[in-house]
Every structure is written in structure tokens, then in C-alpha cells.
Design an enzyme around this catalytic site. Structure first.
Site, PDB file in Angstrom:
ATOM      1  N   GLY A 194      -5.425 -67.199 -39.085  1.00  0.00           N
ATOM      2  CA  GLY A 194      -6.477 -66.707 -39.963  1.00  0.00           C
ATOM      3  C   GLY A 194      -6.432 -67.392 -41.319  1.00  0.00           C
ATOM      4  O   GLY A 194      -5.548 -68.207 -41.611  1.00  0.00           O
ATOM      5  N   CYS A 195      -7.397 -67.047 -42.175  1.00  0.00           N
ATOM      6  CA  CYS A 195      -7.546 -67.751 -43.454  1.00  0.00           C
ATOM      7  C   CYS A 195      -6.400 -67.465 -44.417  1.00  0.00           C
ATOM      8  O   CYS A 195      -5.839 -68.396 -45.020  1.00  0.00           O
ATOM      9  CB  CYS A 195      -8.887 -67.413 -44.084  1.00  0.00           C
ATOM     10  SG  CYS A 195      -9.272 -65.651 -44.197  1.00  0.00           S
ATOM     11  N   TYR A 196      -6.026 -66.214 -44.586  1.00  0.00           N
ATOM     12  CA  TYR A 196      -4.945 -65.907 -45.527  1.00  0.00           C
ATOM     13  C   TYR A 196      -3.618 -66.555 -45.109  1.00  0.00           C
ATOM     14  O   TYR A 196      -2.954 -67.188 -45.935  1.00  0.00           O
ATOM     15  CB  TYR A 196      -4.767 -64.391 -45.659  1.00  0.00           C
ATOM     16  CG  TYR A 196      -5.796 -63.696 -46.513  1.00  0.00           C
ATOM     17  CD1 TYR A 196      -6.062 -64.116 -47.819  1.00  0.00           C
ATOM     18  CD2 TYR A 196      -6.492 -62.582 -46.030  1.00  0.00           C
ATOM     19  CE1 TYR A 196      -6.996 -63.456 -48.605  1.00  0.00           C
ATOM     20  CE2 TYR A 196      -7.423 -61.924 -46.818  1.00  0.00           C
ATOM     21  CZ  TYR A 196      -7.671 -62.355 -48.110  1.00  0.00           C
ATOM     22  OH  TYR A 196      -8.599 -61.695 -48.898  1.00  0.00           O
ATOM     23  N   CYS A 211      -3.742 -70.591 -45.651  1.00  0.00           N
ATOM     24  CA  CYS A 211      -3.626 -71.049 -47.032  1.00  0.00           C
ATOM     25  C   CYS A 211      -2.238 -70.733 -47.598  1.00  0.00           C
ATOM     26  O   CYS A 211      -1.628 -71.569 -48.269  1.00  0.00           O
ATOM     27  CB  CYS A 211      -4.713 -70.402 -47.878  1.00  0.00           C
ATOM     28  SG  CYS A 211      -4.981 -71.206 -49.471  1.00  0.00           S
ATOM     29  N   GLY A 245      -9.938 -71.937 -42.562  1.00  0.00           N
ATOM     30  CA  GLY A 245      -9.329 -70.660 -42.200  1.00  0.00           C
ATOM     31  C   GLY A 245      -9.821 -70.088 -40.892  1.00  0.00           C
ATOM     32  O   GLY A 245      -9.423 -68.994 -40.498  1.00  0.00           O
TER      33      GLY A 245
END
Length: 338
Positions: free
Chosen positions: A146-148, A151, A310
């Protein structure tokens, strides 16, 4: 002849981005679109009128088996694993964008629900290319991060073994509204989000365990993670600030040199000389990273497009590797932001 590809869960923001990327892909062709109800793709996404003429069908595993060599599952958690289970033994390569195969069984059931396919977790490859490129090349099931976590992990991994475990890592993350998905909820109404910002699930968000698990799996560290996500009034983009304390023997490191060495062969990691700007990564597959060391206290700043790097473009990059193609095919490199 192009490889026939399906998207299940095509009606969300991730589905739309996947369609855009596949339309520009030299080897993949979108041949199947599945959702919870029948429709025309152009009626779900009017921007696609005159671009692609494709019916959206009620998702059916038997049709996927007949018509696809690759399928992207852009579904909520619990829904991805149902289809993965039914596709076992079909020789169809799967990129699952749900959370269903991203973490250990223990962490999954702690944060989500009982898992329907524990054996699948063991065979799935975590699709963060910079750490698992070779494994992804031989995978039939990739769990797209996922995005979190994407990153946060890309920002932290170069430093993980240098950090004091007793202090752990604090991550302050901010995401554009598209990260909340298309489902209607009071927290994502215009009047709630416009000229506003708020934290949600501070220190209890389920991505904390995903970040912690893969941070420690891919280093010799044993770090605790404190994670606080925020929703900000942007359509797309994500910014992470991570705070940590360096071990004594590393207190004088030059963090930009560490980052440049760690990512020297990575085409989609850009090491910046100043704090990251969301506008520079929105609309692209890049992850931009910057870091400062002040007397052994480390601040790391990362930025990505939350629905591309993401989610969707990361999924396409994984699929490229799974089929032996150049991972850069069809990945967006130019921001549309002014």
C-alpha cells in the site's frame, strides 16, 4: 500478440489508474473488467469515452480463467484472497492490491480478520521492487504494498541497521484524499476535508505492523514503529516524515551519501537536495527522498503519488517483472502538476 489482462475491482480510483497504464503498455491488453455489477467502463469513468470500449462484468472466476493470463485484484481486504484461492493451479499470474497477502498470518489476523488462505501467504512475494526484485521475477502471486508502507519503507530501509532500537521510529504521514477510496463517508465529504487536516488511527493504524514487519525483515534491525497518518485536502500525493536516533557509531553519517549509494541503480528513486515536494511526484512512479542528520538525530522525508507508486503503477511494475519485461514499461515519469 498481447498478453490478456483482467482487472477485478475496476470501479475504484486504483482501477482507473490501472486502465490508463495498460492502455499505454506495449505487451499487456485489458481484456476483462470485473466489478460487483454490470456496466460500461465509459459510464463509470466518463473520461474513458472514445478511448476504450469495454463492458464491466460481474466478477466471475471462471471467466477470468478463460480470458486472462494476468489479473490485478483491486479489491478491499478479505475480497482479494477469495479470488486468489479460486485461481490456484490456473497458471494465471496475480498482482493483489488488497492487504490480504502483505503480512504474516499473525499480523494479518491481528489487524483484519481470520485468513482464508494461510498457505497463500507463505508463497506470496511482497511487491516492493527495490528489496524483492529477484523474487518478484519468479512469482505467481505478488502482494502489492500500500501507499503508506511503500513510502515509509523506501525512506527508512537505507538507515534501518544504523538506528537505535530503544528509540524506535516515529512516522508522520500525510495522504491525499484519493487514498481514502471512493466509498462515501462523512470524513471524506468536501466540507470535511476542504481547508482542513486531521490525523486518524494514531499509533493504532494497521499499516504500522506492515511497516514494522518489512522494515525488520529486510535489515538486521529490531525497531518498533510509531505511525500516525493524516488526511490532507489534496486529490493525490503522499508525504512521509520519519524521525529516528542514530547509533553512536553512525552519528556522523552523511545521510544523502547513504541514500545515493543504497539506491544508485534504482531508476525510480530520486535523492533530493532539499525537502520533498508532493507536486514533483504527483502523477509519476517516482519516490523522492531527502534526509538530514543533526547530532545523531535523523529526519527522513519521502514523497510518492499514493494511487500510482502506492498502488497502480507499482502493480504494473511488478507485473512487468513477473513476465520478464523491463520493469519501466508504461510507468509514468512526468508530473502533470504545475
Amino acid at each position: 500478440m498481447k498478453i490478456p489482462v483482467g482487472i477485478v475491482g475496476i470501479s475504484g480510483y486504483t482501477g482507473l489508474e490501472l486502465v490508463k497504464l495498460l492502455l499505454n503498455h506495449p505487451h499487456f491488453e485489458l481484456s476483462y473488467a470485473g466489478a460487483t455489477s454490470q456496466n460500461e467502463l465509459k459510464d463509470i469513468f466518463p473520461s474513458l469515452a472514445g478511448v476504450i470500449n469495454l463492458k464491466v462484468e460481474v466478477a466471475d472466476v471462471s471467466e477470468i480463467k478463460k480470458r486472462c493470463n494476468l489479473v490485478f485484484l483491486a479489491l478491499p481486504h478479505t475480497e482479494g484472497m477469495k479470488i486468489v484461492k479460486e485461481l490456484k493451479g490456473s497458471n494465471i499470474k496475480i498482482v493483489d492490491l488488497s492487504a490480504d497477502y502483505r503480512v504474516s498470518l499473525e499480523n494479518y489476523e491481528k489487524n483484519y480478520c481470520p485468513h482464508l488462505d494461510p498457505e497463500g501467504i507463505k508463497s506470496a512475494v511482497y511487491g516492493l521492487i527495490e528489496i524483492n526484485r529477484n523474487k518478484i521475477m519468479g512469482a505467481s502471486l505478488v502482494a502489492n504494498p500500500g501507499c503508506y508502507p511503500t513510502c515509509s519503507l523506501l525512506a527508512l530501509l537505507p538507515f534501518a541497521s544504523m538506528l537505535e532500537s530503544k528509540f524506535g521510529v516515529m512516522i508522520d504521514a500525510k495522504s491525499g484524499l484519493s487514498g481514502a477510496g471512493k466509498s462515501l463517508k462523512a470524513s471524506s465529504h468536501f466540507v470535511s476535508v476542504n481547508e482542513n487536516m486531521n490525523a486518524y488511527s494514531p499509533l493504532t493504524h494497521r499499516h504500522s505492523d506492515e511497516i514494522k514487519e518489512h522494515l525488520n525483515l529486510n535489515s538486521d534491525a529490531n525497531l518498533d514503529v510509531m505511525f500516525v497518518p493524516h488526511l490532507i485536502p489534496l486529490t493525490r500525493g503522499m508525504l512521509v516524515s520519519a524521525y529516528a536516533v542514530l547509533k553512536g557509531e553512525f552519528k556522523d553519517i552523511q545521510p544523502l551519501e547513504i541514500l545515493r549509494e543504497f539506491y544508485k541503480d534504482e531508476p525510480f528513486i530520486r535523492i533530493r537536495n532539499e525537502a520533498v515536494s508532493i507536486k514533483n511526484v504527483a502523477g509519476t512512479h517516482f519516490c523522492d527522498i531527502y534526509a538530514i542528520n543533526k547530532n545523531g538525530k535523523l529526519w527522513i522525508n519521502g514523497g510518492i503519488d499514493n494511487v500510482l507508486r502506492g498502488a497502480s503503477s507499482q502493480a504494473v511494475a511488478n507485473a512487468n517483472l513477473m513476465f520478464g519485461f523491463d520493469e519501466k514499461l508504461a510507468l509514468p515519469m512526468l508530473s502533470s502538476q504545475i
